[in-house]
Write a protein that holds these residues in place. Sequence first.
Motif, PDB file in Angstrom:
ATOM      1  N   PRO A   1       0.846  -1.200   0.000  1.00  0.00           N
ATOM      2  CA  PRO A   1       0.000   0.000   0.000  1.00  0.00           C
ATOM      3  C   PRO A   1       0.878   1.245   0.000  1.00  0.00           C
ATOM      4  O   PRO A   1       1.938   1.283   0.615  1.00  0.00           O
ATOM      5  N   SER A   2       0.393   2.227  -0.748  1.00  0.00           N
ATOM      6  CA  SER A   2       1.167   3.477  -0.768  1.00  0.00           C
ATOM      7  C   SER A   2       1.017   4.123   0.600  1.00  0.00           C
ATOM      8  O   SER A   2      -0.005   3.993   1.260  1.00  0.00           O
ATOM      9  N   PRO A   3       2.041   4.792   0.975  1.00  0.00           N
ATOM     10  CA  PRO A   3       1.969   5.402   2.315  1.00  0.00           C
ATOM     11  C   PRO A   3       0.835   6.427   2.359  1.00  0.00           C
ATOM     12  O   PRO A   3       0.601   7.151   1.400  1.00  0.00           O
ATOM     13  N   ALA A   4       0.125   6.419   3.427  1.00  0.00           N
ATOM     14  CA  ALA A   4      -0.982   7.368   3.606  1.00  0.00           C
ATOM     15  C   ALA A   4      -0.395   8.768   3.686  1.00  0.00           C
ATOM     16  O   ALA A   4       0.703   8.964   4.211  1.00  0.00           O
ATOM     17  N   PRO A   5      -1.123   9.720   3.117  1.00  0.00           N
ATOM     18  CA  PRO A   5      -0.603  11.083   3.210  1.00  0.00           C
ATOM     19  C   PRO A   5      -0.500  11.481   4.673  1.00  0.00           C
ATOM     20  O   PRO A   5      -1.306  11.078   5.500  1.00  0.00           O
ATOM     21  N   ALA A   6       0.506  12.235   4.916  1.00  0.00           N
ATOM     22  CA  ALA A   6       0.711  12.693   6.287  1.00  0.00           C
ATOM     23  C   ALA A   6      -0.508  13.507   6.705  1.00  0.00           C
ATOM     24  O   ALA A   6      -1.022  14.299   5.928  1.00  0.00           O
ATOM     25  N   PRO A   7      -0.994  13.276   7.880  1.00  0.00           N
ATOM     26  CA  PRO A   7      -2.154  14.043   8.312  1.00  0.00           C
ATOM     27  C   PRO A   7      -1.814  15.532   8.357  1.00  0.00           C
ATOM     28  O   PRO A   7      -0.732  15.922   8.772  1.00  0.00           O
ATOM     29  N   VAL A   8      -2.743  16.318   7.833  1.00  0.00           N
ATOM     30  CA  VAL A   8      -2.535  17.759   7.813  1.00  0.00           C
ATOM     31  C   VAL A   8      -3.506  18.369   8.801  1.00  0.00           C
ATOM     32  O   VAL A   8      -4.706  18.149   8.728  1.00  0.00           O
ATOM     33  N   GLY A   9      -2.977  19.128   9.685  1.00  0.00           N
ATOM     34  CA  GLY A   9      -3.811  19.745  10.702  1.00  0.00           C
ATOM     35  C   GLY A   9      -4.583  20.929  10.165  1.00  0.00           C
ATOM     36  O   GLY A   9      -4.299  21.468   9.093  1.00  0.00           O
ATOM     37  N   LEU A  10      -5.561  21.318  10.912  1.00  0.00           N
ATOM     38  CA  LEU A  10      -6.392  22.447  10.544  1.00  0.00           C
ATOM     39  C   LEU A  10      -5.550  23.708  10.405  1.00  0.00           C
ATOM     40  O   LEU A  10      -5.745  24.492   9.474  1.00  0.00           O
ATOM     41  N   ALA A  11      -4.616  23.895  11.285  1.00  0.00           N
ATOM     42  CA  ALA A  11      -3.773  25.097  11.230  1.00  0.00           C
ATOM     43  C   ALA A  11      -2.983  25.159   9.931  1.00  0.00           C
ATOM     44  O   ALA A  11      -2.873  26.219   9.306  1.00  0.00           O
ATOM     45  N   ALA A  12      -2.463  24.015   9.486  1.00  0.00           N
ATOM     46  CA  ALA A  12      -1.694  23.994   8.242  1.00  0.00           C
ATOM     47  C   ALA A  12      -2.596  24.291   7.048  1.00  0.00           C
ATOM     48  O   ALA A  12      -2.218  25.025   6.130  1.00  0.00           O
ATOM     49  N   ARG A  13      -3.809  23.736   7.058  1.00  0.00           N
ATOM     50  CA  ARG A  13      -4.745  24.009   5.951  1.00  0.00           C
ATOM     51  C   ARG A  13      -5.147  25.473   5.920  1.00  0.00           C
ATOM     52  O   ARG A  13      -5.236  26.085   4.865  1.00  0.00           O
ATOM     53  N   LEU A  14      -5.382  26.052   7.085  1.00  0.00           N
ATOM     54  CA  LEU A  14      -5.744  27.463   7.137  1.00  0.00           C
ATOM     55  C   LEU A  14      -4.589  28.347   6.686  1.00  0.00           C
ATOM     56  O   LEU A  14      -4.800  29.349   6.002  1.00  0.00           O
ATOM     57  N   ALA A  15      -3.376  27.970   7.054  1.00  0.00           N
ATOM     58  CA  ALA A  15      -2.203  28.749   6.630  1.00  0.00           C
ATOM     59  C   ALA A  15      -2.056  28.723   5.113  1.00  0.00           C
ATOM     60  O   ALA A  15      -1.759  29.741   4.494  1.00  0.00           O
ATOM     61  N   ARG A  16      -2.262  27.544   4.510  1.00  0.00           N
ATOM     62  CA  ARG A  16      -2.186  27.441   3.047  1.00  0.00           C
ATOM     63  C   ARG A  16      -3.287  28.263   2.393  1.00  0.00           C
ATOM     64  O   ARG A  16      -3.076  28.930   1.386  1.00  0.00           O
ATOM     65  N   ALA A  17      -4.474  28.212   2.950  1.00  0.00           N
ATOM     66  CA  ALA A  17      -5.590  28.972   2.378  1.00  0.00           C
ATOM     67  C   ALA A  17      -5.337  30.476   2.474  1.00  0.00           C
ATOM     68  O   ALA A  17      -5.625  31.227   1.544  1.00  0.00           O
ATOM     69  N   ALA A  18      -4.779  30.911   3.590  1.00  0.00           N
ATOM     70  CA  ALA A  18      -4.485  32.332   3.763  1.00  0.00           C
ATOM     71  C   ALA A  18      -3.390  32.782   2.799  1.00  0.00           C
ATOM     72  O   ALA A  18      -3.445  33.885   2.260  1.00  0.00           O
ATOM     73  N   ALA A  19      -2.411  31.927   2.579  1.00  0.00           N
ATOM     74  CA  ALA A  19      -1.324  32.279   1.670  1.00  0.00           C
ATOM     75  C   ALA A  19      -1.814  32.373   0.233  1.00  0.00           C
ATOM     76  O   ALA A  19      -1.243  33.095  -0.579  1.00  0.00           O
ATOM     77  N   ALA A  20      -2.886  31.674  -0.097  1.00  0.00           N
ATOM     78  CA  ALA A  20      -3.403  31.669  -1.461  1.00  0.00           C
ATOM     79  C   ALA A  20      -4.267  32.897  -1.742  1.00  0.00           C
ATOM     80  O   ALA A  20      -4.658  33.121  -2.873  1.00  0.00           O
ATOM     81  N   GLY A  21      -4.590  33.695  -0.750  1.00  0.00           N
ATOM     82  CA  GLY A  21      -5.459  34.856  -0.918  1.00  0.00           C
ATOM     83  C   GLY A  21      -4.757  35.984  -1.645  1.00  0.00           C
ATOM     84  O   GLY A  21      -3.603  35.870  -2.073  1.00  0.00           O
ATOM     85  N   PRO A  22      -5.448  37.097  -1.783  1.00  0.00           N
ATOM     86  CA  PRO A  22      -4.850  38.240  -2.472  1.00  0.00           C
ATOM     87  C   PRO A  22      -3.700  38.811  -1.659  1.00  0.00           C
ATOM     88  O   PRO A  22      -3.607  38.577  -0.455  1.00  0.00           O
ATOM     89  N   PRO A  23      -2.839  39.556  -2.316  1.00  0.00           N
ATOM     90  CA  PRO A  23      -1.723  40.141  -1.577  1.00  0.00           C
ATOM     91  C   PRO A  23      -2.236  41.141  -0.535  1.00  0.00           C
ATOM     92  O   PRO A  23      -3.268  41.770  -0.721  1.00  0.00           O
ATOM     93  N   ARG A  24      -1.493  41.256   0.525  1.00  0.00           N
ATOM     94  CA  ARG A  24      -1.865  42.189   1.589  1.00  0.00           C
ATOM     95  C   ARG A  24      -1.564  43.610   1.111  1.00  0.00           C
ATOM     96  O   ARG A  24      -0.490  43.892   0.614  1.00  0.00           O
ATOM     97  N   PRO A  25      -2.537  44.516   1.257  1.00  0.00           N
ATOM     98  CA  PRO A  25      -2.268  45.899   0.834  1.00  0.00           C
ATOM     99  C   PRO A  25      -1.281  46.575   1.771  1.00  0.00           C
ATOM    100  O   PRO A  25      -1.112  46.168   2.925  1.00  0.00           O
ATOM    101  N   ARG A  26      -0.671  47.611   1.257  1.00  0.00           N
ATOM    102  CA  ARG A  26       0.260  48.391   2.087  1.00  0.00           C
ATOM    103  C   ARG A  26      -0.503  49.003   3.261  1.00  0.00           C
ATOM    104  O   ARG A  26      -1.689  49.347   3.143  1.00  0.00           O
TER     105      ARG A  26
END
Length: 191
Positions: free
Chosen positions: A18-43
């Motif tokens: 069996p292929s190794p199960a993906p490493a569990p990703v915590g809620l904090a990591a998912r939220l961090a990725r989602a925040a990084a994908a947003g629009p750039p922060r204005p000045r």
Amino acid sequence: MAGVTHTAEAPPTEAPAPSPAPAPVGLAARLARAAAAGPPRPRLRVVLTATALSTLALLTLVALGTAVHHPLLIPPLAASMALVAGAPDLPLSQPRSVVGGQLLSALTGFSVLAVAGPGLWSAAVAGGLALGAMMLARTPHSPAAATAVIVALQDPPFWTFAGLLALACAVLVAAGLLGGRLTGRRYPLYW
């Protein structure tokens, strides 16, 4: 033994590992990725200017409304100011859309009132028709659909409401012009 057939059993095959199960990703990591994908922060300067400008423009509407004894600050105008100050590059934020969209939507609300009278059903129809009218007039301004709803619910006096709405829209556009000068952002992109 006659009549009995023997079948050779195939040697057991190993099941693929069996292929190794993906490493569990915590809620904090998912939220961090989602925040990084947003629009750039204005000045920070842009954020502070837009916030101060919005507050000043909305307070101006309250002051003018108090002076004329009619409320000028209605929720759709607060949303309009947020677009003008926070996203001045959008078509929804341009003076043509702010002023034209708001006035056309109010007119749509009054038209529905003339046919159907005030009420929730009229308000729903007015809000939907306002979108179509704005699209046809090339004055898209989503907060203005709510203005049509307010008109159809409250049945305000036509000339008073339309005049005060035009005044309020002029204040918002003036605030956008001031904000453009203070931040170096171009506003309006077109009239």
